[in-house]
Design an enzyme around this catalytic site. Sequence first.
Site, PDB file in Angstrom:
ATOM      1  N   PHE A   1       2.988  14.346  79.189  1.00  0.00           N
ATOM      2  CA  PHE A   1       3.153  15.617  79.911  1.00  0.00           C
ATOM      3  C   PHE A   1       4.607  15.930  80.196  1.00  0.00           C
ATOM      4  O   PHE A   1       4.965  17.081  80.409  1.00  0.00           O
ATOM      5  CB  PHE A   1       2.353  15.583  81.229  1.00  0.00           C
ATOM      6  CG  PHE A   1       3.058  14.860  82.343  1.00  0.00           C
ATOM      7  CD1 PHE A   1       4.033  15.499  83.102  1.00  0.00           C
ATOM      8  CD2 PHE A   1       2.779  13.521  82.633  1.00  0.00           C
ATOM      9  CE1 PHE A   1       4.706  14.824  84.120  1.00  0.00           C
ATOM     10  CE2 PHE A   1       3.443  12.851  83.646  1.00  0.00           C
ATOM     11  CZ  PHE A   1       4.411  13.508  84.388  1.00  0.00           C
TER      12      PHE A   1
ATOM     13  N   LYS B   1      -1.750  16.036  69.334  1.00  0.00           N
ATOM     14  CA  LYS B   1      -2.656  15.949  70.489  1.00  0.00           C
ATOM     15  C   LYS B   1      -1.751  15.911  71.716  1.00  0.00           C
ATOM     16  O   LYS B   1      -1.291  14.861  72.142  1.00  0.00           O
ATOM     17  CB  LYS B   1      -3.499  14.670  70.392  1.00  0.00           C
ATOM     18  CG  LYS B   1      -4.844  14.714  71.104  1.00  0.00           C
ATOM     19  CD  LYS B   1      -4.775  15.038  72.579  1.00  0.00           C
ATOM     20  CE  LYS B   1      -4.304  13.922  73.452  1.00  0.00           C
ATOM     21  NZ  LYS B   1      -4.029  14.340  74.855  1.00  0.00           N
TER      22      LYS B   1
ATOM     23  N   GLU C   1      -2.971  17.010  78.070  1.00  0.00           N
ATOM     24  CA  GLU C   1      -3.907  18.036  78.562  1.00  0.00           C
ATOM     25  C   GLU C   1      -3.409  18.659  79.862  1.00  0.00           C
ATOM     26  O   GLU C   1      -3.986  19.617  80.359  1.00  0.00           O
ATOM     27  CB  GLU C   1      -5.309  17.434  78.720  1.00  0.00           C
ATOM     28  CG  GLU C   1      -5.455  16.340  79.766  1.00  0.00           C
ATOM     29  CD  GLU C   1      -4.997  14.945  79.289  1.00  0.00           C
ATOM     30  OE1 GLU C   1      -4.133  14.854  78.398  1.00  0.00           O
ATOM     31  OE2 GLU C   1      -5.503  13.950  79.848  1.00  0.00           O
TER      32      GLU C   1
ATOM     33  N   SER D   1       2.619   6.308  78.676  1.00  0.00           N
ATOM     34  CA  SER D   1       2.781   5.143  79.553  1.00  0.00           C
ATOM     35  C   SER D   1       2.558   3.844  78.762  1.00  0.00           C
ATOM     36  O   SER D   1       1.888   3.843  77.729  1.00  0.00           O
ATOM     37  CB  SER D   1       1.786   5.235  80.705  1.00  0.00           C
ATOM     38  OG  SER D   1       0.473   5.289  80.181  1.00  0.00           O
TER      39      SER D   1
ATOM     40  N   CYS E   1      11.343   9.521  81.123  1.00  0.00           N
ATOM     41  CA  CYS E   1      11.301   8.111  80.745  1.00  0.00           C
ATOM     42  C   CYS E   1      12.696   7.511  80.727  1.00  0.00           C
ATOM     43  O   CYS E   1      12.857   6.306  80.735  1.00  0.00           O
ATOM     44  CB  CYS E   1      10.659   7.934  79.383  1.00  0.00           C
ATOM     45  SG  CYS E   1      11.665   8.611  78.080  1.00  0.00           S
TER      46      CYS E   1
ATOM     47  N   GLU F   1       6.720   1.245  87.163  1.00  0.00           N
ATOM     48  CA  GLU F   1       7.334   2.539  86.854  1.00  0.00           C
ATOM     49  C   GLU F   1       6.746   3.547  87.839  1.00  0.00           C
ATOM     50  O   GLU F   1       5.545   3.828  87.793  1.00  0.00           O
ATOM     51  CB  GLU F   1       7.006   2.962  85.418  1.00  0.00           C
ATOM     52  CG  GLU F   1       7.654   4.295  85.063  1.00  0.00           C
ATOM     53  CD  GLU F   1       7.282   4.793  83.671  1.00  0.00           C
ATOM     54  OE1 GLU F   1       6.115   4.650  83.262  1.00  0.00           O
ATOM     55  OE2 GLU F   1       8.168   5.353  82.999  1.00  0.00           O
TER      56      GLU F   1
HETATM   57  P1  NAD Z   1      -0.073   8.933  79.528  1.00  0.00           P
HETATM   58  O1  NAD Z   1       0.034   7.594  78.917  1.00  0.00           O
HETATM   59  O2  NAD Z   1      -0.987   9.114  80.680  1.00  0.00           O
HETATM   60  O3  NAD Z   1      -0.535  10.017  78.432  1.00  0.00           O
HETATM   61  C1  NAD Z   1       0.101  10.117  77.165  1.00  0.00           C
HETATM   62  C2  NAD Z   1      -0.911  10.660  76.165  1.00  0.00           C
HETATM   63  O4  NAD Z   1      -1.996   9.736  76.051  1.00  0.00           O
HETATM   64  C3  NAD Z   1      -1.513  12.010  76.558  1.00  0.00           C
HETATM   65  O5  NAD Z   1      -1.620  12.812  75.411  1.00  0.00           O
HETATM   66  C4  NAD Z   1      -2.877  11.619  77.121  1.00  0.00           C
HETATM   67  O6  NAD Z   1      -3.855  12.633  76.923  1.00  0.00           O
HETATM   68  C5  NAD Z   1      -3.237  10.383  76.322  1.00  0.00           C
HETATM   69  N1  NAD Z   1      -4.081   9.450  77.080  1.00  0.00           N
HETATM   70  C6  NAD Z   1      -4.102   9.286  78.429  1.00  0.00           C
HETATM   71  N2  NAD Z   1      -5.004   8.338  78.763  1.00  0.00           N
HETATM   72  C7  NAD Z   1      -5.533   7.884  77.611  1.00  0.00           C
HETATM   73  C8  NAD Z   1      -6.523   6.888  77.300  1.00  0.00           C
HETATM   74  N3  NAD Z   1      -7.109   6.183  78.259  1.00  0.00           N
HETATM   75  N4  NAD Z   1      -6.832   6.679  76.017  1.00  0.00           N
HETATM   76  C9  NAD Z   1      -6.230   7.387  75.044  1.00  0.00           C
HETATM   77  N5  NAD Z   1      -5.301   8.352  75.278  1.00  0.00           N
HETATM   78  C10 NAD Z   1      -4.953   8.590  76.543  1.00  0.00           C
HETATM   79  O7  NAD Z   1       1.428   9.391  79.901  1.00  0.00           O
HETATM   80  P2  NAD Z   1       1.872  10.661  80.714  1.00  0.00           P
HETATM   81  O8  NAD Z   1       1.519  10.464  82.147  1.00  0.00           O
HETATM   82  O9  NAD Z   1       1.450  11.910  80.036  1.00  0.00           O
HETATM   83  O10 NAD Z   1       3.469  10.579  80.530  1.00  0.00           O
HETATM   84  C11 NAD Z   1       4.291   9.799  81.345  1.00  0.00           C
HETATM   85  C12 NAD Z   1       4.560   8.441  80.732  1.00  0.00           C
HETATM   86  O11 NAD Z   1       5.143   8.607  79.446  1.00  0.00           O
HETATM   87  C13 NAD Z   1       5.558   7.616  81.516  1.00  0.00           C
HETATM   88  O12 NAD Z   1       5.115   6.288  81.524  1.00  0.00           O
HETATM   89  C14 NAD Z   1       6.844   7.759  80.722  1.00  0.00           C
HETATM   90  O13 NAD Z   1       7.763   6.702  80.875  1.00  0.00           O
HETATM   91  C15 NAD Z   1       6.313   7.799  79.338  1.00  0.00           C
HETATM   92  N6  NAD Z   1       7.260   8.422  78.435  1.00  0.00           N
HETATM   93  C16 NAD Z   1       7.922   7.604  77.581  1.00  0.00           C
HETATM   94  C17 NAD Z   1       8.860   8.145  76.734  1.00  0.00           C
HETATM   95  C18 NAD Z   1       9.617   7.269  75.784  1.00  0.00           C
HETATM   96  O14 NAD Z   1      10.266   7.818  74.938  1.00  0.00           O
HETATM   97  N7  NAD Z   1       9.535   5.955  75.877  1.00  0.00           N
HETATM   98  C19 NAD Z   1       9.124   9.522  76.743  1.00  0.00           C
HETATM   99  C20 NAD Z   1       8.400  10.319  77.619  1.00  0.00           C
HETATM  100  C21 NAD Z   1       7.464   9.754  78.466  1.00  0.00           C
END
Ligand code: NAD
Length: 506
Positions: free
Chosen positions: A159, A183, A186, A236, A291, A391
Amino acid sequence: MTTVQEQAIALRSVNHWIGGKPFASKSGRTAIVWDPATGKPQANVDLASVDEVDHAVAVAKEAFLAWRATPLSRRAEVMFKLRELVDVNRRRIAELLTMEHGKTVSDAMGEVARGLENIEFACGVPNLLKGGYSEQASRGVDVYQIRQPLGVVAGITPFNFPAMVPMWMFANAITCGNAFILKPSEKDPTVTLYLAELLHQAGLPDGVFNVLHGDKVAVDRLLEHPDVKAISFVGSTPIAKYVYETGTKHGKRVQALGGAKNHMLVLPDADIGMAADAAVSAAYGSAGERCMAISLVVAVGSVADPLIDAIKERMAKIKVGPGMEEGNEMGPLISREHRDKVASYVAGAEREGAKLTVDGRLEPASSREGFFLGTSLIDNVKPGMKCYEDEIFGPVLGVVRVNTYDEALRMINDNPFGNGAAIFTRDGGVARQFQFDVEAGMVGVNVPIPVPVAYYSFGGWKASLFGDLHMYGPEGVHFYTRAKVVTSRWPDPSTSKVDLGFPQVR
Ligand code: NAD
């Protein structure tokens, strides 16, 4: 007041984009997209069913056949046109993402600019797809390598950068000749549909770029679908690990970027004002939902007290409010649950023995409607505390006090995350030693958020990345292509004979 469910019926719908046009889901499942600045629902986003994922993959697979046969310069031409379209529509893209994410429009403009860099890089992908050619590798034998696209590839994005992270992925993937399924998160999905429209206007053939909204159902189907050849994931750490393990188990190439806990080491010789400016900007920008945010300052020796004073002075001046309102510097968090989770780390800090120097929960910003939380500063943070280990992903900065550079380095290298790390000093020799020693994928020297420019690649170490290749730049091109080596000869048939020996250079 109506219930959330009743309000949801009247909201705008966010549909998929498949085969070059909007596609309304028939799954019967939706999720609410909230407005973080007001705390009210603003849209219903489709959640794809397994059948809809299969449909999108089939459409992409069909489109791939013609797209991979399209001349390289034509593929790059689409990126040149997209570059112009994104450039003239920067503000529109920024406002669309602010509307759902909540960050300020000026911050969103920065996100668009960093995404645009990746489209510009992709305009030059043909140069990186040049193979190697060895004439006369053996007598009358030439050997050459070509790089070919993989097929249908998917990107699953977080997000916090709803426009930039998709651009990190699709610009290179498409120009390399793949068909792409995005994808998105959401939580703020609408901007990706605008990007799909711009790709369409840029002349991209239908089906080469598709957007499937969804949750775990869609992700799981993409991870196991036999026609999806590669997955790029950003999110994450627990989900990144899951995506990497599941995707590779199903034979896919996977790069999965995870979470972070970025340390900023400040040495006693650093310029205090400059270090404080950097810490405040990198900790509280985008409400800490980056991040590459700085979440920990590691203060060596006598620098701690004056640095904390300078940070507090700057924190007091941050203007918190809706991202759409000009002049605000920090917006709300993405959701009510996330704001409450961040606040719980602030609440727990003192119980763990740290000192709550500024409690964001008591700041006026926290009483606004919407998912706002004021900025917090926690002193005397130590490894082992939850506010050190986890985090937090919110406007919370911890300060760890150490006595020496060596102590600081050991602590940073022991941390399970390794996304970014920064050093602030006036001593070039120590900075160079830090760059040599530190176990992180991206390092800043007097730069708090060292996100590489698009012609390098982005990626952390340790629990911040699962997979081998970093994202975008040359490694991105490598990820989205596979090598084929051709050995060829054109001998006079009259010289041909049977030879059961293993081929060798003659
Ligand atoms: P998230 O892991 O909750 O979601 C990321 C994606 O995974 C979304 O598209 C979500 O719909 C999907 N998802 C969520 N739960 C899932 C599940 N149980 N099974 C399969 N898919 C699932 O992350 P977020 O809250 O959207 O974003 C924040 C996180 O992203 C933070 O931890 C941040 O550090 C990380 N991030 C990392 C980078 C990097 O380059 N390393 C860059 C941006 C964000």
